[in-house]
Design a protein around this motif. Structure first.
Motif, mmCIF file in Angstrom:
data_model
loop_
_atom_site.group_PDB
_atom_site.id
_atom_site.type_symbol
_atom_site.label_atom_id
_atom_site.label_comp_id
_atom_site.label_asym_id
_atom_site.label_seq_id
_atom_site.Cartn_x
_atom_site.Cartn_y
_atom_site.Cartn_z
ATOM 1 N N MET A 179 -6.487 1.354 -6.825
ATOM 2 C CA MET A 179 -5.518 1.877 -5.781
ATOM 3 C C MET A 179 -4.033 1.936 -6.639
ATOM 4 S SD MET A 179 -4.899 0.455 -1.963
ATOM 5 C CE MET A 179 -6.532 1.174 -1.409
ATOM 6 N N TYR A 180 -3.429 2.811 -6.279
ATOM 7 C CA TYR A 180 -1.871 2.927 -6.710
ATOM 8 C C TYR A 180 -0.973 1.982 -5.678
ATOM 9 C CZ TYR A 180 -3.039 7.199 -9.703
ATOM 10 O OH TYR A 180 -3.577 7.861 -10.524
ATOM 11 N N ALA A 181 -0.174 1.392 -6.402
ATOM 12 C CA ALA A 181 0.926 0.473 -5.763
ATOM 13 C C ALA A 181 1.503 1.034 -4.424
ATOM 14 C CB ALA A 181 1.876 0.135 -6.525
ATOM 15 N N GLU A 182 1.744 2.442 -4.709
ATOM 16 C CA GLU A 182 2.305 3.078 -3.393
ATOM 17 C C GLU A 182 1.353 3.240 -2.271
ATOM 18 O OE1 GLU A 182 2.666 4.130 -6.507
ATOM 19 O OE2 GLU A 182 4.654 4.824 -6.894
ATOM 20 N N GLU A 183 0.078 3.625 -2.664
ATOM 21 C CA GLU A 183 -1.060 3.842 -1.563
ATOM 22 C C GLU A 183 -1.367 2.471 -1.166
ATOM 23 O OE1 GLU A 183 -4.602 5.317 -3.402
ATOM 24 O OE2 GLU A 183 -5.793 5.188 -1.655
ATOM 25 N N GLN B 166 0.481 -0.177 -0.681
ATOM 26 C CA GLN B 166 1.728 -0.622 0.048
ATOM 27 C C GLN B 166 1.730 0.156 1.553
ATOM 28 O OE1 GLN B 166 5.273 0.054 -2.416
ATOM 29 N NE2 GLN B 166 4.762 -1.610 -3.707
ATOM 30 N N GLN B 167 1.311 1.552 1.544
ATOM 31 C CA GLN B 167 1.331 1.988 2.813
ATOM 32 C C GLN B 167 0.124 1.512 3.740
ATOM 33 O OE1 GLN B 167 1.372 6.248 2.729
ATOM 34 N NE2 GLN B 167 0.939 6.533 4.889
ATOM 35 N N ALA C 121 7.254 -4.570 11.650
ATOM 36 C CA ALA C 121 8.762 -4.313 12.097
ATOM 37 C C ALA C 121 8.818 -3.703 13.481
ATOM 38 C CB ALA C 121 9.396 -3.190 11.161
ATOM 39 N N ASN C 122 9.902 -3.675 14.104
ATOM 40 C CA ASN C 122 9.991 -3.006 15.376
ATOM 41 C C ASN C 122 9.536 -1.742 15.656
ATOM 42 O OD1 ASN C 122 11.152 -5.425 16.403
ATOM 43 N ND2 ASN C 122 13.119 -4.923 16.178
ATOM 44 N N ALA C 123 9.854 -0.876 14.485
ATOM 45 C CA ALA C 123 9.433 0.501 14.331
ATOM 46 C C ALA C 123 9.128 0.950 13.167
ATOM 47 C CB ALA C 123 10.341 1.325 14.999
ATOM 48 N N LEU C 124 7.845 1.641 12.986
ATOM 49 C CA LEU C 124 7.486 1.894 11.570
ATOM 50 C C LEU C 124 7.367 3.052 11.185
ATOM 51 C CD1 LEU C 124 5.478 0.721 9.156
ATOM 52 C CD2 LEU C 124 3.561 1.615 10.251
ATOM 53 N N PRO C 125 8.394 3.547 10.438
ATOM 54 C CA PRO C 125 8.556 5.035 9.854
ATOM 55 C C PRO C 125 7.542 5.068 8.918
ATOM 56 C CG PRO C 125 10.204 3.490 8.702
ATOM 57 C CD PRO C 125 9.371 2.698 9.884
ATOM 58 N N HIS C 126 7.330 6.465 8.620
ATOM 59 C CA HIS C 126 6.259 6.999 7.385
ATOM 60 C C HIS C 126 6.734 6.833 6.103
ATOM 61 C CE1 HIS C 126 2.418 8.393 6.318
ATOM 62 N NE2 HIS C 126 3.095 9.343 5.535
ATOM 63 N N VAL C 127 6.025 6.390 5.067
ATOM 64 C CA VAL C 127 6.636 6.354 3.660
ATOM 65 C C VAL C 127 6.244 7.720 3.139
ATOM 66 C CG1 VAL C 127 6.524 5.443 1.312
ATOM 67 C CG2 VAL C 127 6.524 3.940 3.349
ATOM 68 N N GLU C 128 6.836 8.409 2.488
ATOM 69 C CA GLU C 128 6.564 9.851 2.084
ATOM 70 C C GLU C 128 6.233 9.661 0.609
ATOM 71 O OE1 GLU C 128 7.595 14.609 2.173
ATOM 72 O OE2 GLU C 128 9.329 12.998 2.111
ATOM 73 N N PHE C 129 5.186 9.914 0.019
ATOM 74 C CA PHE C 129 4.762 9.519 -1.454
ATOM 75 C C PHE C 129 4.798 10.893 -1.914
ATOM 76 C CE2 PHE C 129 2.719 6.022 0.741
ATOM 77 C CZ PHE C 129 3.242 4.966 0.129
ATOM 78 N N ARG C 130 4.724 10.960 -3.376
ATOM 79 C CA ARG C 130 4.826 12.021 -4.172
ATOM 80 C C ARG C 130 3.583 12.667 -4.237
ATOM 81 N NH1 ARG C 130 7.173 10.021 -9.775
ATOM 82 N NH2 ARG C 130 5.352 8.223 -9.257
ATOM 83 N N ARG D 103 3.223 -10.403 -2.430
ATOM 84 C CA ARG D 103 4.522 -10.638 -2.414
ATOM 85 C C ARG D 103 5.561 -9.498 -2.839
ATOM 86 N NH1 ARG D 103 2.338 -16.083 -4.011
ATOM 87 N NH2 ARG D 103 2.179 -17.295 -2.022
ATOM 88 N N ARG D 104 5.249 -9.267 -3.698
ATOM 89 C CA ARG D 104 6.141 -8.007 -4.408
ATOM 90 C C ARG D 104 5.998 -6.913 -3.509
ATOM 91 N NH1 ARG D 104 4.368 -9.706 -9.714
ATOM 92 N NH2 ARG D 104 2.847 -8.017 -9.845
ATOM 93 N N ASP D 105 4.776 -6.329 -3.075
ATOM 94 C CA ASP D 105 4.590 -5.264 -2.000
ATOM 95 C C ASP D 105 5.259 -5.640 -0.983
ATOM 96 O OD1 ASP D 105 2.876 -4.211 -4.136
ATOM 97 O OD2 ASP D 105 1.125 -4.567 -3.154
ATOM 98 N N LEU D 106 5.372 -6.798 -0.457
ATOM 99 C CA LEU D 106 5.934 -6.942 1.086
ATOM 100 C C LEU D 106 7.580 -7.116 0.641
ATOM 101 C CD1 LEU D 106 3.635 -9.933 2.269
ATOM 102 C CD2 LEU D 106 3.563 -7.602 2.801
ATOM 103 N N SER D 107 7.890 -7.377 -0.390
ATOM 104 C CA SER D 107 9.217 -7.339 -0.582
ATOM 105 C C SER D 107 9.842 -5.825 -0.687
ATOM 106 C CB SER D 107 9.568 -8.177 -1.868
ATOM 107 O OG SER D 107 9.503 -9.719 -1.773
ATOM 108 N N ALA D 108 9.117 -5.143 -1.235
ATOM 109 C CA ALA D 108 9.528 -3.731 -1.219
ATOM 110 C C ALA D 108 9.301 -3.009 -0.028
ATOM 111 C CB ALA D 108 8.292 -2.903 -2.357
ATOM 112 N N LEU D 109 8.134 -3.375 0.906
ATOM 113 C CA LEU D 109 8.103 -2.903 2.226
ATOM 114 C C LEU D 109 9.332 -3.493 3.123
ATOM 115 C CD1 LEU D 109 4.402 -2.851 2.573
ATOM 116 C CD2 LEU D 109 5.433 -1.078 2.197
ATOM 117 N N GLU D 110 9.603 -4.570 2.967
ATOM 118 C CA GLU D 110 10.714 -5.140 3.662
ATOM 119 C C GLU D 110 12.086 -4.663 3.544
ATOM 120 O OE1 GLU D 110 12.011 -9.330 3.101
ATOM 121 O OE2 GLU D 110 11.706 -9.368 5.199
ATOM 122 N N ARG D 111 12.191 -4.163 2.108
ATOM 123 C CA ARG D 111 13.418 -3.381 1.926
ATOM 124 C C ARG D 111 13.777 -2.261 2.502
ATOM 125 N NH1 ARG D 111 12.397 -5.644 -3.217
ATOM 126 N NH2 ARG D 111 11.593 -3.688 -4.108
#
Length: 255
Positions: free
Chosen positions: A1-5, A7-8, A59-68, A37-45
């Protein structure tokens, strides 16, 4: 699984359950606690989760991450292949005009277009156009506009204006998110405007979306479910989501 996948998937899982521990996430995804922990830090940022001691909360509201496009093309490949194959049943008659949206699932559809079924194909997706340019049964039209790096597709006022001049038999649309309440959605405003224009010029609207897109609400809605004729997904779709789609009106096909 890719890191971006991953993390989403983590963001969606934390949002769904409200709170998850680092250890539980590490076991779920088969990675080390340090990777989580690194994934969560990236998602928190980017505001998708909030770190707490030992894990994360929604989070209070979850936007969607747009991956390449390249990242999305590597995700859920088997389901997307089945969806693309099922979409062939929705092709209009020989000689008709189809409009094909950008995306990793629509890319699989164009690879399966039958050689004995001539079509006029209009697309704004540069990778799709490049592959269709050598298909002898296809009369290809590439839409103008600014090409986005993320989706490799033309968007913007020029694209929308060109689409508005068309009338097509069928449009095959992709989506970043799909829910009964928010409808079909995408994170980018120009992408949303382009998809909306495509929907409005088509006699028949077919949406290709694997099960991971359901329950996701991206920032910009481009269509309601009752504006769609057919939704093609995979058997990973939950029973509750199947019922919601049927209630909203589209015909649901599970591949």
């Amino acid at each position: 699984m890719y890191a971006e996948e991953r993390q989403q998937a983590i963001a969606e899982l934390v949002t769904d359950r409200g709170r998850l521990a680092v250890l539980a996430l590490a076991e779920t995804f088969g990675v080390t606690t340090e990777t989580v922990r690194r994934d969560l830090s990236a998602l928190e940022r980017i505001g998708l989760v909030r770190r707490v001691h030992g894990g994360a909360v929604a989070a209070n509201a979850l936007p969607h991450v747009e991956f390449r496009l390249s990242d999305r093309d590597a995700a859920n490949t088997a389901a997307k292949d089945r969806i693309a194959k099922a979409a062939l049943d929705e092709l209009p008659a020989s000689g008709s005009t189809v409009l094909i949206d950008a995306g990793s699932t629509t890319a699989r559809l164009i690879s399966r277009l039958p050689r004995d079924h001539p079509l006029v194909v209009v697309t704004h997706a540069v990778p799709l156009a490049a592959r269709l340019a050598t298909a002898p049964q296809i009369e290809l039209h590439l839409l103008p506009g600014r090409v986005r790096f993320t989706t490799q597709a033309a968007v913007g006022p020029l694209t929308v204006k060109a689409i508005e001049a068309l009338r097509v038999d069928t449009v095959f649309l992709g989506t970043n998110g799909l829910t009964s309440g928010h409808g079909l959605s995408t994170p980018d405003r120009d992408e949303a405007a382009t998809k909306r224009a495509m929907l409005e010029v088509a006699r028949r609207v077919v949406v290709l979306a694997d099960a991971s897109k359901f329950g996701v609400e991206a920032a910009i809605r481009f269509a309601r479910l009752d504006e769609v004729d057919v939704v093609i997904s995979d058997t990973g779709l939950a029973a509750e989501q199947r019922e919601e789609i049927a209630t909203a009106g589209p015909h649901l096909v599970l591949a």
